[in-house]
Write an enzyme that holds these catalytic residues in place. Sequence first.
Site, PDB file in Angstrom:
ATOM      1  N   THR A   1     131.432 101.112  60.757  1.00 49.92           N
ATOM      2  CA  THR A   1     132.223 101.632  59.641  1.00 49.92           C
ATOM      3  C   THR A   1     133.200 102.689  60.128  1.00 49.92           C
ATOM      4  O   THR A   1     132.802 103.698  60.718  1.00 49.92           O
ATOM      5  CB  THR A   1     131.300 102.236  58.566  1.00 49.92           C
TER       6      THR A   1
ATOM      7  N   CYS B   1     133.280 116.064  80.612  1.00 50.86           N
ATOM      8  CA  CYS B   1     132.290 114.983  80.495  1.00 50.86           C
ATOM      9  C   CYS B   1     131.259 115.027  81.619  1.00 50.86           C
ATOM     10  O   CYS B   1     130.243 114.338  81.561  1.00 50.86           O
ATOM     11  CB  CYS B   1     132.995 113.629  80.493  1.00 50.86           C
TER      12      CYS B   1
END
Length: 391
Positions: free
Chosen positions: A250, A337
């Site tokens: 979604t 990261c």
Amino acid sequence: MTARVYLDWNATTPPLDEVIDAMHAVLRTAWANPSSIHLEGRGARSHVEGARAAVAELAGVDPRDIVLTSGGTEANNLALRSAFARTAGTLVTSRIEHPSITRVAEALEAEGKARVRWLRVQPSGAIDVDDLERALATEPDVRLLALQAVNHETGVVQPTAEAIALASTRGVWVHVDAVQAFGRIDVGGISPGQVSCQVAGGDGVRVTRSMAAHKMRGPKGIGALVTRADVLLEPVLRGGAQERGIRPGTLDPVAAAGFAVAARHARSGQERYAHVAELRDRLEAGLLRIDPRLAINGDVRLRAPHVTNVAFSAWSGPELVAALDLEGVSISSGSACSAGTIEPSPVITAMHDEARARRSVRFSLGEGTTSESIEAALVAIDRVFARSHMA
């Protein structure tokens, strides 16, 4: 309390006030599922499609060529895994790429889906174009060349235009990690429209690009893969039919609304970032006064205007990051990261060696950086060095 100095714009950027306002408004009025066909769903869908249109305009492509993702990492994963989803072959890339490229490359090789040809990296911080030409000419069944537009640690602009031109002669798909380029510089010195229409439009070459909203003053959790109709993508995740079945899940209309504002803002980003170079140079001059033996990582002629990565003579990178944090200055010692790992930067290691990598830190500026913040950062660094000499 003294205001903090934020010099870690390559890790993430502070969201624009307009982005926050747009997201707040949509959170109250268009929170429905954009895949639903009722009135509320159609309202949410309008914000998703608004983001797609704004990103397409920034990238110089048709909105149908935009696949919305959760960010640059997912976009990179989608491109690399799609290239080897049906047929094994050779992946050409380098060790200076973002972890979302290098670790996927390693995984593809471990799974037997790809053979990885690691390109030589020059001390300048750029890939060796001659080595790339050799790899494309001699490696068997090269299916993908993955390279970044701007290095996330050094700011060195990679020779993407040359690389795309070389790949085009052999029909090799090129994926450009443009996360650090959009909103700051043109990809490879060529405007996004030119990359798509002139270079990528040549016979036998396919070019995809990745972007992340939070690198250009938008929200986290949303990004895009810029693709083409003739690029066959295979979903990394399995589920619903969202994004033409390529990226199930979604979509968030709230994040999409923020992405749309950030993408429109990024269209004039190159002009704003060009003025940051003067502040970056002033910072480097001050650092050299504090530590005359300091070394700059990367050819200064090849860098984007807002980044400097330096190796100090006596400090380890993580120690200096921690010391400056206590002084109210935010910098990093590598890719965000990779934060929390004990390994030295693979980028600086590939350019030089581990010893230099352990002494290196990154200062990344942005359009909100001021002269006052640069002076405050230099005062804080001077204090840290003075204490170290007294100890």
